[in-house]
Design an enzyme around this catalytic site. Structure first.
Site, PDB file in Angstrom:
ATOM      1  N   ASP A  42    -133.086  -5.542 -34.709  1.00 36.31           N
ATOM      2  CA  ASP A  42    -133.851  -4.323 -34.425  1.00 36.31           C
ATOM      3  C   ASP A  42    -133.726  -3.310 -35.558  1.00 36.31           C
ATOM      4  O   ASP A  42    -134.674  -2.571 -35.858  1.00 36.31           O
ATOM      5  CB  ASP A  42    -133.366  -3.700 -33.117  1.00 36.31           C
ATOM      6  CG  ASP A  42    -133.907  -4.429 -31.893  1.00 36.31           C
ATOM      7  OD1 ASP A  42    -134.981  -5.047 -32.011  1.00 36.31           O
ATOM      8  OD2 ASP A  42    -133.258  -4.384 -30.844  1.00 36.31           O
TER       9      ASP A  42
ATOM     10  N   ASP B 223    -108.803   3.682 -31.332  1.00 38.72           N
ATOM     11  CA  ASP B 223    -108.832   5.069 -30.887  1.00 38.72           C
ATOM     12  C   ASP B 223    -109.686   5.155 -29.621  1.00 38.72           C
ATOM     13  O   ASP B 223    -110.295   4.169 -29.184  1.00 38.72           O
ATOM     14  CB  ASP B 223    -109.397   5.970 -31.983  1.00 38.72           C
ATOM     15  CG  ASP B 223    -108.663   7.305 -32.051  1.00 38.72           C
ATOM     16  OD1 ASP B 223    -108.357   7.837 -30.977  1.00 38.72           O
ATOM     17  OD2 ASP B 223    -108.395   7.785 -33.167  1.00 38.72           O
ATOM     18  N   ASP B 224    -109.745   6.356 -28.998  1.00 37.95           N
ATOM     19  CA  ASP B 224    -110.511   6.494 -27.763  1.00 37.95           C
ATOM     20  C   ASP B 224    -112.011   6.386 -27.997  1.00 37.95           C
ATOM     21  O   ASP B 224    -112.755   5.977 -27.107  1.00 37.95           O
ATOM     22  CB  ASP B 224    -110.193   7.842 -27.098  1.00 37.95           C
ATOM     23  CG  ASP B 224    -108.793   7.851 -26.496  1.00 37.95           C
ATOM     24  OD1 ASP B 224    -108.360   6.788 -26.036  1.00 37.95           O
ATOM     25  OD2 ASP B 224    -108.145   8.909 -26.496  1.00 37.95           O
TER      26      ASP B 224
ATOM     27  N   ASP C  68    -128.486  -4.394 -27.620  1.00 33.26           N
ATOM     28  CA  ASP C  68    -128.970  -5.679 -27.107  1.00 33.26           C
ATOM     29  C   ASP C  68    -127.825  -6.382 -26.408  1.00 33.26           C
ATOM     30  O   ASP C  68    -126.659  -6.234 -26.804  1.00 33.26           O
ATOM     31  CB  ASP C  68    -129.492  -6.566 -28.245  1.00 33.26           C
ATOM     32  CG  ASP C  68    -131.014  -6.584 -28.301  1.00 33.26           C
ATOM     33  OD1 ASP C  68    -131.615  -6.925 -27.273  1.00 33.26           O
ATOM     34  OD2 ASP C  68    -131.572  -6.247 -29.355  1.00 33.26           O
TER      35      ASP C  68
ATOM     36  N   GLY D 160    -115.352  -1.081 -28.505  1.00 31.45           N
ATOM     37  CA  GLY D 160    -116.102  -1.730 -27.449  1.00 31.45           C
ATOM     38  C   GLY D 160    -115.332  -1.756 -26.150  1.00 31.45           C
ATOM     39  O   GLY D 160    -114.374  -1.004 -25.948  1.00 31.45           O
TER      40      GLY D 160
ATOM     41  N   CYS E 162    -111.948  -0.629 -13.582  1.00 36.28           N
ATOM     42  CA  CYS E 162    -111.133  -0.841 -14.773  1.00 36.28           C
ATOM     43  C   CYS E 162    -110.121  -1.960 -14.582  1.00 36.28           C
ATOM     44  O   CYS E 162    -109.563  -2.461 -15.558  1.00 36.28           O
ATOM     45  CB  CYS E 162    -110.412   0.457 -15.157  1.00 36.28           C
ATOM     46  SG  CYS E 162    -111.433   1.535 -16.185  1.00 36.28           S
TER      47      CYS E 162
ATOM     48  N   ASP F 252    -139.776  -7.116 -34.754  1.00 33.37           N
ATOM     49  CA  ASP F 252    -139.143  -8.425 -34.604  1.00 33.37           C
ATOM     50  C   ASP F 252    -139.638  -9.084 -33.328  1.00 33.37           C
ATOM     51  O   ASP F 252    -139.919  -8.428 -32.322  1.00 33.37           O
ATOM     52  CB  ASP F 252    -137.610  -8.327 -34.627  1.00 33.37           C
ATOM     53  CG  ASP F 252    -137.045  -7.443 -33.537  1.00 33.37           C
ATOM     54  OD1 ASP F 252    -137.769  -6.548 -33.055  1.00 33.37           O
ATOM     55  OD2 ASP F 252    -135.876  -7.642 -33.162  1.00 33.37           O
TER      56      ASP F 252
ATOM     57  N   LYS G  46    -110.761  -5.281 -16.528  1.00 33.57           N
ATOM     58  CA  LYS G  46    -110.702  -5.370 -17.981  1.00 33.57           C
ATOM     59  C   LYS G  46    -109.783  -6.508 -18.416  1.00 33.57           C
ATOM     60  O   LYS G  46    -108.915  -6.944 -17.671  1.00 33.57           O
ATOM     61  CB  LYS G  46    -110.177  -4.064 -18.565  1.00 33.57           C
ATOM     62  CG  LYS G  46    -111.111  -2.878 -18.439  1.00 33.57           C
ATOM     63  CD  LYS G  46    -110.450  -1.596 -18.891  1.00 33.57           C
ATOM     64  CE  LYS G  46    -110.125  -1.618 -20.377  1.00 33.57           C
ATOM     65  NZ  LYS G  46    -109.629  -0.302 -20.843  1.00 33.57           N
TER      66      LYS G  46
END
Length: 760
Positions: free
Chosen positions: A479, A438-439, A456, A529, A408, A617, A411
């Site tokens: 996709d 939020d978490d 992807d 994310g 971590c 695709d 980050k």
């Protein structure tokens, strides 16, 4: 981990001669820690010295244009194809049309000049500047001349060196029509001296060449207005012309007026001898857009070229704190004017001469100049020879080369993340209850809907992070479109190269802004994310979609007799491979990017509307690999593919023929074992492109034959202009090698043949 992090951003706005020289010199001697970015609306920039030869027909377009994409690759610079329209020197931002602002530490302007529009009716004329657009107008004018057999009168307004060269080049290119008298070329000048600013002997030689080429010279003819009938003078005299070309003094780009920079009376940026904008030490200007208050200079390419080494030195000096250099323009230099028919007038120190040998000399000089931008080492990796001590010192001794944490600790910092996220466009979703901040994200699924999910991840195929964000989002969303699902939310996994917090924030904001741009277009919200440091920029997206159970389309389901329709052309993998080696032409990459940026959403809807039985695709496994997945549906199915029907991106065939193939190609080539007659295609570029991996590739659908033509027409009307019926699904006579290749065929005949086989 990237060993040499980025400390400062140099942004070059405009692909003029001076910036081209800077990039060429940077390729030979980069400054570690300084990141270079070129912003230009075009992928190629014209070399003005060869424009008359291009008009006359002595050169091809590529011979007279510098490929900015390849030049940036050689210099290790990022290329951003965009139009600048504002500068904020206080916030150190450049505003770009249609995309987020670009932040900088050092800015340089080489945006040239624009046509002067103060002449009434000038919108009816063809301007010589910007040169990049002129060639297109000239080709259209040539076709117009050749198409009509009626007499035509063409006028060039402006009797400077450029106007004379243009008039003579046009006369040579239209030689047959000019000498027969069907086409007349007029050179119109307000003053007496033609070309303006040249000694008497040179003017006499040019006048003689103009006369020999059949160009009518009009001196003391000040144009007061351009009309649909021709030109009108201040005294009311008229000269009938079918087309007017403007080669008069150009003006500064109008958007500079609000840039907060010191400008001269014509709107050009006032600079000192070090090419710095007056009162703004971190902004430079060069070429036509620069104006020297102490010694005004004519807008000539020779000065722009000679400013290149000075600007190169001073950009580095601004970062390292070393002493800058001053630009000392030459008082006397050799001038070579092209005379259309491979003759030239040479002028120096009042002495002038004319002849074919002088044109050959000019040609030798011009081609030598252009070789500087094609014979360059290609920056494959960012591995400078030394650490950026100078830039570290300039930033207060803060070094990023120390040990970096994993886990971590790798980050992106909270403040950097917050600053990047707060600049993103607003997003809304009817299904997202909790999102970024939020978490975890929380979605509420409508009753009766299915959740369709896909992930992807891409390494950056382009240097522009905003463009990369768009491509990564479209690639991931594809996709969902292939399943005929509607996107609703996405989560991002971002990897950024080691850099200062400020540059990390810039990159993250650009990257996510690009992704959100495409997500918003498809009513899909970014719900959260994660970020991390890494060796290179990467972006992964997990996308969620909704679908009714009866609307889903799958890979399986095709039937014998169905038409195979491909919505986009092939060749993205080989073009990106060539670009990575510094071999792809900029216009090839531009066409590949245009194909990648085309969303598959509309195509998916149209395939569903026209009864598609199977849909997928075309991505990493290439056309052949994904086709085999479509045929593996339980029944013994095969496919007949037609080489001449396979749509290709311009440049793809050339890349294949030169062996520039994707690193994934050898693994994809295993699918060739499923082709029963490889000898039919092995000498064609389409053979290699069957296994070419596609980033943001098109959709492949199996559509019932009775709906195929209407489906194809609808696709093309929706913008899939290269969509094509590339073959037919067949009953597999050879289950181990179900794909059959044909060079030429009519898909209707293939369907009829398949029907006969089924009946028998």
């Amino acid at each position: 981990m990237q060993e040499y992090p980025n400390y400062q951003d140099i942004v070059l706005v405009g692909g003029g001669h001076t910036h081209a020289i800077v990039l060429q010199m940077w390729a030979m001697n980069p400054l570690p820690g300084a990141r270079l970015t070129l912003v230009s609306p075009q992928v190629q920039t014209a070399y003005s010295g060869m424009l008359p030869g291009l008009v006359a027909g002595h050169y091809r377009l590529d011979e007279t244009h510098i490929d900015l994409v390849r030049l940036c690759r050689a210099a290790g610079a990022r290329f951003v194809q965009a139009c600048a329209h504002h500068i904020d020197p206080l916030k150190r931002r450049v505003s770009l049309l249609g995309r987020p602002d670009l932040e900088y530490d050092i800015l340089s302007l080489d945006v040239g000049a624009t046509p002067a529009r103060d002449l009434p009716g000038s919108e009816l004329a063809i301007p010589i500047k910007p040169i990049g657009h002129f060639h297109r107008y000239w080709l259209q004018l040539q076709k117009r001349v050749q198409k009509t057999r009626a007499p035509m009168k063409l006028g060039v307004v402006g009797g400077g060196a450029g106007g004379c060269e243009l008039a003579m080049a046009m006369a040579h290119a239209l030689e047959e029509q000019v000498y027969s008298g069907r086409v007349q070329i007029h050179l119109i000048h307000a003053g007496d001296k033609v070309p303006e600013g040249y000694p008497l002997l040179a003017r006499r030689l040019v006048a003689r060449e103009l006369e020999k080429l059949g160009v009518s010279l009009h001196r003391h003819w000040p144009v007061a207005a351009i009309t649909e009938q021709g030109v009108r003078s201040a005294s009311g005299a008229t000269l009938a012309l079918d087309q007017v070309l403007l080669c008069t003094n150009a003006c500064a780009p109008p958007w500079l007026a609000a840039a907060g920079l010191a400008l001269d009376t014509q709107g050009f940026v006032l600079v000192d001898e070090q090419l710095r904008a007056q009162g703004c030490d971190n902004v430079f200007a060069a070429g036509d857009v620069a104006s020297f208050a102490a010694h005004p200079l004519p807008k000539a390419g020779v000065y722009a070229v000679r400013q290149g080494p000075v600007l190169f030195h001073n950009l580095r000096a601004a970062l390292t704190g070393s002493a800058p250099k001053s630009f000392r323009p030459q008082k006397h230099f050799l001038s070579l004017l092209s005379c259309g028919d491979k003759r030239a007038v040479a002028v120096r120190n009042g002495v002038a001469a004319v002849g074919g040998a002088l044109w050959r000399w000019k040609n030798h000089i011009d081609r030598g100049f252009m070789r500087r931008f094609s014979e360059l080492p290609i920056a494959m990796d960012e591995t400078p020879a030394k650490r950026p001590r100078e830039i570290v010192a300039a930033r207060g001794g803060v070094s990023l080369s120390a040990m970096r944490c994993n886990g971590c600790g790798a980050k992106v910092g909270a403040e950097v993340l917050h600053r990047a996220l707060e600049k993103l466009p607003a997003q809304q979703s009817a299904y997202l209850l909790r999102g970024a901040g939020d978490d975890a994200a929380v979605m509420e699924l409508p009753q009766g809907k299915l959740l369709v999910q896909s992930s992807d991840q891409l390494r950056a195929p382009v240097g522009d992070p905003w463009l990369f964000g768009r491509l990564a989002a479209l690639h991931a969303l594809s996709d969902l479109f292939a399943m005929h699902a509607r996107p609703v939310t996405a989560q991002a996994l971002v990897t950024l190269p080691l850099a200062t917090a400020e540059i990390t924030q810039r990159d993250l904001q650009q990257l996510l802004a690009g992704a959100v741009y495409e997500l918003n277009r498809h009513q899909c919200a970014l719900s959260g994310g994660h970020t991390a440091e890494g060796a290179e920029m990467q972006l992964g997206l997990t996308v969620n979609g909704l679908a009714d159970p009866d609307q889903l389309l799958e890979k399986s389901g095709a039937r014998a007799g169905d038409c195979l329709i491909l919505s986009k052309p092939l060749g993205i993998g080989t073009i990106l491979a060539a670009e990575g080696m510094g071999e792809a032409q900029g216009r090839w990459l531009q066409k590949a990017v245009e194909a990648m940026l085309q969303s598959n959403a509309a195509a998916a809807d149209l395939f569903a509307q026209h009864g598609a039985r199977a849909l997928t695709d075309i991505t990493g496994f290439g056309l052949l690999g994904h086709l085999l997945e479509m045929l593996d549906g339980g029944e013994q199915l095969g496919a007949a593919l037609i080489a001449e029907q396979l749509p290709l991106i311009p440049g793809a065939a050339q890349c294949v023929e030169r062996g520039w193939l994707s690193s994934l190609q050898p693994q994809n080539a295993a699918a060739y074992a499923y082709v029963d007659n490889p000898q039919e295609w092995q000498k064609l570029p389409q053979w290699e492109l069957l296994a070419d991996p596609q980033t943001c590739g098109g959709l492949l659908a199996a559509v019932p034959a009775e709906y195929a033509e209407n489906c194809l027409q609808a696709l093309r009307q929706a913008g899939c202009t290269q969509a094509a019926i590339i073959g037919v699904v067949t009953g597999a006579e050879r289950p181990l090698a179900p794909v059959h290749l044909l060079r030429k065929a009519d898909w209707r005949e293939l369907i009829a043949r398949e029907a006969e086989t089924v009946q028998s």
